[in-house]
Design a protein around this motif. Structure first.
Motif, mmCIF file in Angstrom:
data_model
loop_
_atom_site.group_PDB
_atom_site.id
_atom_site.type_symbol
_atom_site.label_atom_id
_atom_site.label_comp_id
_atom_site.label_asym_id
_atom_site.label_seq_id
_atom_site.Cartn_x
_atom_site.Cartn_y
_atom_site.Cartn_z
ATOM 1 N N SER A 195 0.824 -1.209 0.000
ATOM 2 C CA SER A 195 0.000 0.000 0.000
ATOM 3 C C SER A 195 0.855 1.254 0.000
ATOM 4 C CB SER A 195 -0.937 0.004 1.211
ATOM 5 O OG SER A 195 -0.194 -0.050 2.424
ATOM 6 N N ALA A 196 2.059 1.178 0.588
ATOM 7 C CA ALA A 196 2.950 2.331 0.613
ATOM 8 C C ALA A 196 3.852 2.384 -0.606
ATOM 9 C CB ALA A 196 3.806 2.299 1.883
ATOM 10 N N LEU A 197 3.923 1.284 -1.363
ATOM 11 C CA LEU A 197 4.845 1.213 -2.500
ATOM 12 C C LEU A 197 4.143 1.226 -3.851
ATOM 13 C CD1 LEU A 197 7.228 -1.561 -1.098
ATOM 14 C CD2 LEU A 197 7.769 0.856 -1.332
ATOM 15 N N ILE A 198 2.831 1.018 -3.857
ATOM 16 C CA ILE A 198 2.133 0.903 -5.129
ATOM 17 C C ILE A 198 2.187 2.220 -5.899
ATOM 18 C CG2 ILE A 198 -0.143 1.575 -4.287
ATOM 19 C CD1 ILE A 198 0.601 -1.353 -6.661
ATOM 20 N N GLN A 199 2.264 3.350 -5.167
ATOM 21 C CA GLN A 199 2.484 4.653 -5.785
ATOM 22 C C GLN A 199 3.911 5.076 -5.469
ATOM 23 O OE1 GLN A 199 0.495 6.265 -7.818
ATOM 24 N NE2 GLN A 199 -1.203 4.810 -7.623
ATOM 25 N N PRO A 200 4.877 4.825 -6.360
ATOM 26 C CA PRO A 200 6.290 5.072 -6.022
ATOM 27 C C PRO A 200 6.568 6.542 -5.762
ATOM 28 C CG PRO A 200 6.014 4.619 -8.371
ATOM 29 C CD PRO A 200 4.695 4.340 -7.731
ATOM 30 N N LYS A 201 7.446 6.794 -4.816
ATOM 31 C CA LYS A 201 7.862 8.156 -4.491
ATOM 32 C C LYS A 201 8.920 8.610 -5.489
ATOM 33 C CE LYS A 201 6.944 7.904 0.487
ATOM 34 N NZ LYS A 201 5.857 8.905 0.444
ATOM 35 N N THR A 202 8.978 9.910 -5.682
ATOM 36 C CA THR A 202 10.011 10.478 -6.544
ATOM 37 C C THR A 202 11.312 10.607 -5.767
ATOM 38 O OG1 THR A 202 9.487 12.760 -5.936
ATOM 39 C CG2 THR A 202 8.235 11.772 -7.768
ATOM 40 N N ALA A 203 12.412 10.804 -6.511
ATOM 41 C CA ALA A 203 13.711 10.974 -5.859
ATOM 42 C C ALA A 203 13.698 12.178 -4.930
ATOM 43 C CB ALA A 203 14.806 11.119 -6.920
ATOM 44 N N ASP A 204 13.075 13.289 -5.347
ATOM 45 C CA ASP A 204 13.039 14.482 -4.495
ATOM 46 C C ASP A 204 12.284 14.206 -3.200
ATOM 47 O OD1 ASP A 204 14.470 15.805 -6.394
ATOM 48 O OD2 ASP A 204 12.810 17.038 -7.135
ATOM 49 N N ASP A 205 11.173 13.456 -3.287
ATOM 50 C CA ASP A 205 10.412 13.122 -2.074
ATOM 51 C C ASP A 205 11.264 12.318 -1.101
ATOM 52 O OD1 ASP A 205 8.165 14.390 -3.037
ATOM 53 O OD2 ASP A 205 7.313 12.572 -3.917
ATOM 54 N N ILE A 206 12.003 11.354 -1.631
ATOM 55 C CA ILE A 206 12.828 10.498 -0.774
ATOM 56 C C ILE A 206 13.966 11.302 -0.170
ATOM 57 C CG2 ILE A 206 14.362 8.498 -0.770
ATOM 58 C CD1 ILE A 206 12.608 7.312 -2.994
ATOM 59 N N TRP A 207 14.637 12.109 -0.979
ATOM 60 C CA TRP A 207 15.778 12.883 -0.473
ATOM 61 C C TRP A 207 15.331 13.861 0.614
ATOM 62 C CZ3 TRP A 207 17.242 9.580 -3.834
ATOM 63 C CH2 TRP A 207 18.587 9.396 -4.158
ATOM 64 N N VAL A 208 14.234 14.569 0.379
ATOM 65 C CA VAL A 208 13.738 15.530 1.377
ATOM 66 C C VAL A 208 13.282 14.797 2.636
ATOM 67 C CG1 VAL A 208 11.932 17.222 1.866
ATOM 68 C CG2 VAL A 208 13.127 17.261 -0.332
ATOM 69 N N GLY A 209 12.635 13.652 2.460
ATOM 70 C CA GLY A 209 12.178 12.880 3.610
ATOM 71 C C GLY A 209 13.306 12.418 4.511
ATOM 72 N N LEU A 210 14.497 12.232 3.950
ATOM 73 C CA LEU A 210 15.659 11.795 4.730
ATOM 74 C C LEU A 210 16.563 12.964 5.113
ATOM 75 C CD1 LEU A 210 16.485 8.527 2.774
ATOM 76 C CD2 LEU A 210 15.724 8.681 5.141
ATOM 77 N N GLY A 211 16.062 14.193 4.932
ATOM 78 C CA GLY A 211 16.812 15.369 5.374
ATOM 79 C C GLY A 211 17.944 15.773 4.456
ATOM 80 N N LEU A 212 17.874 15.405 3.191
ATOM 81 C CA LEU A 212 18.924 15.742 2.232
ATOM 82 C C LEU A 212 18.388 16.731 1.203
ATOM 83 C CD1 LEU A 212 20.356 12.172 1.494
ATOM 84 C CD2 LEU A 212 21.422 13.937 2.910
ATOM 85 N N PRO A 213 19.247 17.620 0.707
ATOM 86 C CA PRO A 213 18.810 18.510 -0.370
ATOM 87 C C PRO A 213 18.531 17.693 -1.634
ATOM 88 C CG PRO A 213 20.864 19.272 0.633
ATOM 89 C CD PRO A 213 20.629 17.895 1.134
ATOM 90 N N PRO A 214 17.507 18.048 -2.405
ATOM 91 C CA PRO A 214 17.252 17.323 -3.661
ATOM 92 C C PRO A 214 18.488 17.340 -4.556
ATOM 93 C CG PRO A 214 15.412 18.762 -3.115
ATOM 94 C CD PRO A 214 16.501 19.097 -2.142
ATOM 95 N N GLY A 215 18.802 16.165 -5.116
ATOM 96 C CA GLY A 215 19.944 16.060 -6.010
ATOM 97 C C GLY A 215 21.268 15.838 -5.315
ATOM 98 N N TYR A 216 21.283 15.791 -3.989
ATOM 99 C CA TYR A 216 22.525 15.577 -3.235
ATOM 100 C C TYR A 216 23.118 14.222 -3.608
ATOM 101 C CZ TYR A 216 25.632 15.339 0.860
ATOM 102 O OH TYR A 216 26.723 15.244 1.699
ATOM 103 N N GLY A 217 24.409 14.209 -4.007
ATOM 104 C CA GLY A 217 25.058 12.968 -4.426
ATOM 105 C C GLY A 217 26.402 12.783 -3.761
ATOM 106 N N TRP A 218 27.116 11.775 -4.225
ATOM 107 C CA TRP A 218 28.391 11.447 -3.576
ATOM 108 C C TRP A 218 29.452 12.505 -3.855
ATOM 109 C CZ3 TRP A 218 27.950 8.420 0.237
ATOM 110 C CH2 TRP A 218 26.976 7.410 0.231
ATOM 111 N N ALA A 219 29.367 13.180 -4.981
ATOM 112 C CA ALA A 219 30.304 14.276 -5.235
ATOM 113 C C ALA A 219 30.077 15.409 -4.244
ATOM 114 C CB ALA A 219 30.143 14.778 -6.669
ATOM 115 N N ASP A 220 28.812 15.710 -3.955
ATOM 116 C CA ASP A 220 28.498 16.736 -2.951
ATOM 117 C C ASP A 220 28.996 16.304 -1.579
ATOM 118 O OD1 ASP A 220 26.865 18.454 -4.756
ATOM 119 O OD2 ASP A 220 25.581 16.682 -4.777
ATOM 120 N N HIS A 221 28.845 15.026 -1.282
ATOM 121 C CA HIS A 221 29.308 14.525 0.016
ATOM 122 C C HIS A 221 30.829 14.628 0.119
ATOM 123 C CE1 HIS A 221 28.867 12.291 3.745
ATOM 124 N NE2 HIS A 221 29.878 11.519 3.381
#
Length: 710
Positions: A195-221
């Motif tokens: 029920s929580a996965l049938i509508q997949p979240k976007t990358a921006d939703d996941i990144w913001v949900g985990l406290g990361l700026p959208p588009g944050y990657g390993w180069a930024d890290h």
């Protein structure tokens, strides 16, 4: 009849005219209370089909039904005096008339012969019966089939193969991120949370949900925690600490193997392993500035290099949360991508086959009873058939299952039926301490919320909800029960909501608890490269601890005595193997090692209570042989069969056959050398000739009997 406190509390909980919320410790007789309550309801002339008993497993339902029928059958055959005693033992009045005694003797026949009969079933079986009764209202096929674990696994594999063949991007993402070898359990979790996965979240939703700026990657890290000069710094530190102590030298070797120019997750994880994580610090995510480098290492590096190293360690510690969040974000994105590919195909094929799995039974019943215009009508129809609900193992009931139970009970506790003075009741029994594994999504908070809900519903009733507990244990000794209570005292009863209290019914029963932990500082040495990776070495901590356990048991059986308090006073007897129970936290290596160590010393023990047949070597040998018979080109299966006890080849013989063959496959090469291996070739040829005609059982029987495999 004089009764003890434990029996009186059981009889109070079994009162048929009171709604009861019962907290029952393990071994306190809750199944007996359930059986007594149903028997008392039948004695009170409640129709058997109007009683609904919901249990957690089919085994529990079968156990309860067997006990109830045994009790009712016993009543049917007892003479009047013995029957009065038996009825008195379950709380029936001593002044029962002959007519009432005669009715008690007929309960067994009524329970069996009444149309519909007693409903003692699992929550899933009950939901299936509702859906079959109202298929159109629920939107399911009238002839739907319940999906068992085996069928679900087959369907999961088919969908996985389809995704792999089509090159689905979600499958590629899953294959990159998935690390477990138990893909079935992983897919079960996806389906449980569909029920929580049938509508997949976007990358921006996941990144913001985990406290990361959208588009944050390993180069930024990398820019966050590493300076351009840090590569040279780490090279200097690795060289400088080579001449220091053992701890510094180990850190230097790890740092020398890290290439900070490679901006990838493994690089930052390796750096944190050396510079941040460590048991020596109070905070495992704090930098190791106090322990690395040591005093000798600081003298070798100098203050400037040491300060620069500590600054790097501080930056790595500050950024460690971002690293874990980014790793979780990438895995979450892969999970949603895979679910977006997997779930639609899986659900479509399941619907085409008319199958409903356990989760479907719950969710569709929940929807049927709570949503849509037909819900009130369905509840009205159900309300006419149930007067008493009993819930067993309530701590393992999930929130969605509680919703179903509440919807059913609310209808007859607050509806029109409640005003007809039918004496409708709800009985719930469970133990929150046994809810630690969250079976099928069970939540202890839902247990408390449901209790509060029923208490509110019945607050103004003539007989409000009574909250009772069964504290007496009929299984254990005071020594063992006191240990359990002390464990929960140290945790301030977190998750229980109240004090954990156990009373030993057998208060004179002796007992002792020995807590053993792995040997301090023991670490398994790396196994030689040629040794099997799953083979436990003699120096492995699990084997050492298992040997210690076996030695202690051997010493106890040979030299120690157990005190026994009886009518004639105290008598001692030698310790026997049946007096000892070994508990382990999980079925890990220590589990098998303890069994091995005890058997090596001739200590009788029950052994493993679960057996995975497919993992047994003999079964694997037979499976390999069947695989070869189906596909003679399967060289690996044939090689396994030749080395198995079925044929007993050694490593050299197999190597000679495989290495010097001129054929593409192993079986033609073996057939060409029939003069060297006549018996092997004859057996295999005979089995190949019969494989297309014999059923699997007959083929295996031929292998074991005529082929001498047994």
């Amino acid at each position: 009849m004089t009764m003890d406190d434990a029996t009186l509390r059981q009889l109070q909980a079994a009162l048929p005219d009171r709604s009861t919320w019962l907290s029952a410790n393990a071994g306190s007789g809750k199944t007996r209370v359930l059986t007594q309550r149903v028997a008392r309801l039948l004695l009170a002339e409640v129709e058997p089909q109007r009683i609904l008993c919901l249990t957690y497993t089919k085994a529990a339902a079968s156990e309860m039904q067997n006990r109830l029928f045994s009790t009712l059958g016993d009543w049917a055959m007892r003479p009047e005096g013995a029957l009065r005693d038996a009825l008195g033992a379950v709380g029936a009045g001593p002044d029962m008339t002959s007519e009432e005694l005669g009715r008690a003797r007929t309960l067994f026949a009524r329970a069996i012969e009444t149309p519909g009969g007693l409903k003692i079933q699992t929550i899933h079986a009950f939901c299936a019966s509702i859906l079959r009764r109202f298929p159109l209202e629920a939107g399911v096929s009238p002839d739907f089939r319940e999906m068992d674990q085996r069928l679900a696994r087959l369907l999961q594999r088919e969908v996985l193969e389809t995704l792999a063949e089509e090159g689905a991007p979600g499958f590629a993402a899953m294959a990159t991120e998935q690390t477990t070898d138990d893909i079935g359990s992983w897919l079960d979790e996806i389906l449980r949370h569909k029920s929580a996965l049938i509508q997949p979240k976007t990358a921006d939703d996941i990144w913001v949900g985990l406290g990361l700026p959208p588009g944050y990657g390993w180069a930024d890290h990398g820019r966050l925690c590493l300076l351009p000069s840090d590569d040279a710094l780490l090279t200097t530190v690795a060289r400088g600490l080579q001449g220091s102590g053992a701890n510094d030298k180990r850190a230097a070797q790890k740092l020398a193997a890290i290439d900070t120019t490679q901006i990838k997750p493994e690089t930052f994880a390796a750096l944190e392993d050396v510079l941040v994580y460590g048991a020596a610090t109070k905070n495992p995510f704090a930098p190791k500035t106090r322990t690395l480098p040591t005093k000798a290492g600081r003298e070798l590096l100098g203050d400037g290099v040491t300060h620069a190293l500590h600054a790097l360690m501080e930056r790595m510690a500050a950024a460690s949360q971002n690293r874990r969040a980014l790793l979780a974000a990438e895995r979450s994105l892969a999970l949603h991508a895979f679910a977006a590919d997997f779930l639609p195909i899986y659900e479509a094929r399941k619907a085409a086959g008319g199958w409903l799995d356990f989760d479907d039974l719950i969710t569709k019943t929940q929807t049927l009873l709570s949503q849509g215009e037909m819900a009130a009508w369905v509840l009205y129809r159900l309300d006419g058939g149930i007067d008493h609900i009993l819930v067993d193992e309530a701590q393992d009931t999930s929130p969605s299952q509680w919703d179903i139970i509440r919807l059913l009970s609310d209808e007859f506790l607050a509806g029109e039926g409640a005003q007809e003075d039918k004496g409708r009741t709800v009985f719930v029994v469970g133990d929150k301490k046994q809810s630690i594994y969250s079976f099928q999504g069970a939540d202890p908070r839902a247990f408390d919320a449901s209790q509060a809900h029923f208490a509110d519903m019945l607050a103004n009733a003539d007989a409000p909800l009574q909250a009772l507990s069964l504290d007496h244990s009929f299984r254990s000794s005071p020594a063992i029960l006191s240990i359990v209570d002390r464990v929960f005292e140290q945790s301030d009863h977190r998750g229980l909501g109240h004090e954990s209290r156990h009373i030993a019914f057998k208060d004179q029963l002796p007992g002792r608890v020995d807590v053993l932990t792995p040997l301090e500082g023991a670490e398994a040495e790396p196994a030689p490269w040629f040794q099997a990776v799953d083979q436990v070495t003699e120096e492995d901590p699990s084997r050492l601890l298992a040997e210690d356990v076996a030695k202690r048991i051997e010493r106890m059986i040979g030299h120690e005595q157990i005190p026994q308090i009886g009518p004639g006073g105290r008598t001692d007897r030698p310790v026997e193997p049946r007096d000892i129970l070994i508990l382990v936290q999980s079925r890990s290596a220590i589990f098998d090692e303890i069994i091995r160590a005890c058997k090596a010393r001739g200590i009788p023990l029950a052994g493993a209570d679960q057996l995975n047949v497919a993992q047994e070597l003999a079964v694997q040998d037979l499976t390999a042989l069947l695989s070869f018979l189906v596909t003679p080109e399967d060289d690996l299966s044939l090689a396994c069969v030749l080395k198995s006890p079925l044929f007993g080849w050694d490593e050299r013989a197999l190597f000679e056959l495989a290495h010097h063959r001129t054929q593409a496959y192993l079986w033609p090469a073996l057939r060409d050398r029939v003069s060297e291996f006549p018996l092997t070739v004859a057996v295999l040829q005979e089995l190949l000739a019969q494989a297309a005609f014999l059923r699997p059982f007959e083929l295996i029987d031929r292998i074991l009997t005529r082929g001498g495999g047994r």
